[in-house]
Design a protein around this motif. Structure first.
Motif, PDB file in Angstrom:
ATOM      1  N   VAL A  65      -0.671   6.630  -1.035  1.00  0.00           N
ATOM      2  CA  VAL A  65       0.607   7.092  -0.492  1.00  0.00           C
ATOM      3  C   VAL A  65       1.730   6.479  -1.318  1.00  0.00           C
ATOM      4  N   GLN A  66       2.895   7.113  -1.259  1.00  0.00           N
ATOM      5  CA  GLN A  66       4.044   6.592  -1.964  1.00  0.00           C
ATOM      6  C   GLN A  66       4.808   5.618  -1.087  1.00  0.00           C
ATOM      7  N   GLY A  68       7.432   4.031   1.176  1.00  0.00           N
ATOM      8  CA  GLY A  68       8.326   4.642   2.158  1.00  0.00           C
ATOM      9  C   GLY A  68       7.671   5.693   3.020  1.00  0.00           C
ATOM     10  N   GLU A  69       6.505   6.192   2.620  1.00  0.00           N
ATOM     11  CA  GLU A  69       5.808   7.184   3.427  1.00  0.00           C
ATOM     12  C   GLU A  69       5.005   6.499   4.532  1.00  0.00           C
ATOM     13  N   THR A  70       4.344   7.317   5.343  1.00  0.00           N
ATOM     14  CA  THR A  70       3.496   6.810   6.426  1.00  0.00           C
ATOM     15  C   THR A  70       2.034   6.985   6.026  1.00  0.00           C
ATOM     16  N   ALA A  71       1.272   5.909   6.170  1.00  0.00           N
ATOM     17  CA  ALA A  71      -0.155   5.951   5.864  1.00  0.00           C
ATOM     18  C   ALA A  71      -0.946   5.953   7.163  1.00  0.00           C
ATOM     19  N   SER A 112       3.718   2.695   8.983  1.00  0.00           N
ATOM     20  CA  SER A 112       4.928   3.442   8.662  1.00  0.00           C
ATOM     21  C   SER A 112       5.757   2.683   7.633  1.00  0.00           C
ATOM     22  N   ASP A 113       6.572   3.432   6.903  1.00  0.00           N
ATOM     23  CA  ASP A 113       7.437   2.855   5.876  1.00  0.00           C
ATOM     24  C   ASP A 113       6.640   1.909   4.967  1.00  0.00           C
ATOM     25  N   ASP A 143       4.476   3.998  -6.483  1.00  0.00           N
ATOM     26  CA  ASP A 143       5.922   4.153  -6.511  1.00  0.00           C
ATOM     27  C   ASP A 143       6.335   4.486  -7.931  1.00  0.00           C
TER      28      ASP A 143
END
Length: 691
Positions: A65-66, A68-71, A112-113, A143
């Motif tokens: 995941v990038q 800031g996204e939610t995993a 999250s985040d 990122d």
């Protein structure tokens, strides 16, 4: 629930027991449950709490995941009984229950985040009364990369182009760097323009800028790093760059596809000029193309056997893949029935360490960083192609010309391409620079070159070799110990960052060594990126001068002895690939065969004229393997040793004929004749005794 414990006919007491504790107690005591609710010894064939252990259903191996996204990490499982589960990250249980959702069939962890520090392995542990199971999921957090660690600087300037170099980013964003964007803007105009893109297709940390811009203009450059996620912020700007056509021209390098000519001989197209060098592979001559007049170097491989020709062709095929401004350029090859010849770029400068000794040369820590950056850029390129050099040492770092500060890496005769799943073990190299895993005859990889780079950097800054012993055996033992010490006197004017950099390369554990990318982004490398060497204290050249004086060309026979000592120093004595195994012995014999060469004179005799009664010394330097037999002649008659006529032989190959109390009959032509099984070599000089 409350249970009355009864074991072997005796009540043990009353206690509140959790279900998990009950199972644990039953497993330890090997008991079953009888119909009365009391414990009794477990009967043969009785199944404890019949059921199935937990089984995961197609669990994921990794998630990317990038920032800031939610995993969402999720695992499904099957169980015929109630389950309990938990998540573990970095050996700590995840305590935030609000982020975990679990039932009898699955469990999910929500993050999250997402931040870079959230990356790593997440392990879910699931237990029922019949047992437990666990599974790990790798979370990769990606990122945009950080900006390149240094601003672009000019590594080469000519009348038609500028070559820029820079250091890669300190953090790649968790995903491999795929390239760089190079930008420029003009700064000598009344109004500075916007930044413009020169290229978005640069794959390395250097770029040749065609000066389609105004040759008289003044420009600044900056670079952005690119990975699959995105483009970084820009690096710091370069200094203002103005093209100066006077004295800066260098030969342009246009990388084109080259081929092996099997229809012609090298003499059909080139005039063969003076010999430049001799090695175990054969000889190198300066060549001049008959039509274009272009000067190049010809590497003539020794031997016509299938094995020798196969080795030559292997090097040629490898060189066809290497096109980088910090590597010697491959121009072509000739493969005929009589010989195999590789055509290479002719490099007119000297070895790097010799260049440093020139009068007026600025020898400072920043200039050393400049050289180390160029070496790392060249090795980074071949490492990306999964090629390991395996023979990095000062002799193979050569200056492009006699005035500038550009260097190239040469001699890829020992280089190998690593193959996935196939261990590479070698038994060659120079004791001072060889990595510990080579001595131990362990699998080698790209990290072997990084060790050699660390040794080169140590010598470059101090003029001393970190592991040089009084003999090859002692040197190899010191390398194996890998104890790097910094003499306070030798490193008095060197920053602490340089020592940290060297320590990060001279690690016994090859997995702990810096990679080229991390080395280029190291704070020590970056800290001097924009420092003017002229404002920095000059380093003492005396120790470097002594190092060069001691470091004479090593005899091939001595190299074989060193390799034999490697086998005795190694702690591995068992296994098919150990140094004492037939496979290792065969490798040693093969290497010894490849080192055989006829005698040759590195330094020849000079004519001498001395007065009667004085002492005269003829001396020359001889190399060859097996060690040559040497005979001195006077007017083609053997010279007999006596009290006033002595012959001395030194370990570095120097042979000296000393004649004291000179007499008229000593006049004449003196010849040193060296011979071994590979051939004969002679050199002569005249002695005149003045009356």
């Amino acid at each position: 629930p409350r249970f009355l414990f009864h074991f072997n006919g005796r009540i043990q007491g009353r206690s509140e027991v959790k279900p998990t504790s009950l199972v644990s107690f039953m497993q330890k005591k090997s008991v079953g449950i009888c119909s009365t609710g009391f414990f009794s010894p477990k009967p043969a064939g009785f199944c404890l709490l019949p059921g199935l252990a937990v089984k995961f259903v197609e669990p994921p191996e990794k998630l990317e995941v990038q920032v800031g996204e939610t995993a969402v990490l999720s695992c499904a499982f099957t169980s015929s009984e109630p389950v309990a589960s938990c998540w573990i990250h970095n050996k700590q249980q995840v305590e935030d229950r609000s982020s975990i959702t679990s039932d009898e069939k699955s469990s999910s962890l929500l993050i999250s985040d997402v931040r870079p520090e959230d990356a790593g392995n997440y392990t879910i542990v699931v237990r029922n009364r019949s047992g437990s199971a666990q599974h790990s999921i790798r979370l990769n957090v990606v990122d945009r990369p950080h900006p390149p660690a240094s601003c672009p600087f000019v590594s080469q300037l000519s009348s038609s182009s500028v070559e820029l170099s820079w250091s890669g980013p300190g953090y790649d964003g968790g995903s491999a760097i795929t390239g760089y964007v190079v930008e420029y803007r003009r700064v000598d105009a009344k109004e500075q323009g916007d930044w413009n893109e020169l290229t978005s297709q640069c794959k390395n940390t250097s770029y040749r800028v065609p000066l389609e811009l105004d040759p008289q203009g003044e420009y600044r450059f900056r670079v952005r790093a690119v990975n699959p996620v995105g483009i970084s912020d820009p690096s710091k700007e370069s200094d203002s760059i103005t093209v100066d056509n006077e004295g800066n021209d260098v030969q342009e390098e246009a990388y084109v596809d080259v081929f092996t000519n099997t229809a012609n001989s090298v003499k059909d197209h080139y005039d063969i000029l003076e010999r430049l060098g001799v090695g175990k592979f054969g000889q190198v001559f300066r060549l001049k193309h008959k039509k274009s007049g272009q000067v190049s170097a010809g590497k003539f491989f020794r031997g016509r056997g299938m094995k020798e020709r196969a080795a030559a062709r292997k090097e040629i095929e490898l060189m066809k893949e290497l096109h980088h401004p910090k590597l010697v350029q491959f121009l072509g090859a000739y493969d005929s029935r009589l010989e195999v010849v590789m055509i290479l770029e002719y490099i007119g400068g000297r070895e790097l360490f010799e260049r440093i000794m020139d009068d007026g040369f600025e020898y400072t820590e920043p200039t050393s960083v400049c050289y180390m950056r160029q070496i790392l850029e060249g090795i980074q390129y071949i490492h990306k192609k999964n090629i390991v050099h395996l023979d990095l040492k000062p002799e193979n770092i050569v200056c492009v010309n006699r005035k500038g500060t550009l260097v190239k890496i040469i001699d890829f005769g020992l280089a190998c391409k690593l193959e996935p799943g196939k261990a590479l073990m070698v038994m060659h190299g120079t004791p001072e620079f060889v990595a510990p895993e080579v001595i131990s005859y362990e699998p080698v990889g790209l990290a072997a070159d990084m060790w050699s780079i660390g040794v080169i950097c140590y010598i470059l800054l101090s003029g001393e070799s970190p592991f040089q012993g009084s003999s090859d055996a002692e040197t190899l033992a010191l390398v194996t110990e890998a104890q790097c010490e910094f003499d306070p006197e030798s490193f008095r004017d060197i920053t602490e960052g340089a020592k940290v950099f060297i320590r990060s390369l001279l690690q016994r554990d090859k997995r702990a060594r810096l990679t080229c990318e991390r080395a280029l982004a190291h704070p020590w490398m970056v800290s001097f990126a924009s420092v003017d060497p002229r404002t920095t204290k000059s380093l003492n050249k005396e120790k470097m001068r002594r190092f060069l004086a001691k470091r004479k060309w090593t005899k091939a026979g001595k190299a074989v002895l060193a390799l034999k000592r490697m086998t005795h120093l190694s702690s591995k004595s068992d296994g098919p690939d150990s140094p004492s195994s037939p496979k290792a012995e065969q490798a040693l014999q093969t290497l010894e065969q490849s080192l055989r060469t006829e005698p040759r004179f590195q330094q020849t005799l000079k004519d001498l004229s001395q007065p009667r009664g004085s002492t005269v010394r003829f001396f020359c330097t001889i190399y060859g393997y097996p060690d040559p037999d040497v005979v001195w002649l006077q007017d083609e008659e053997p010279v007999e040793e006596m009290e006033r006529l002595q012959v001395e032989y030194e370990e570095d190959g120097t042979c000296t004929l000393i004649i004291s109390d000179l007499r008229p009959e000593d006049s004449g032509m003196y010849t040193c004749c060296a011979s071994n099984s590979m051939g004969v070599a002679r050199c002569s000089a005249r002695l005149s005794v003045e009356l």
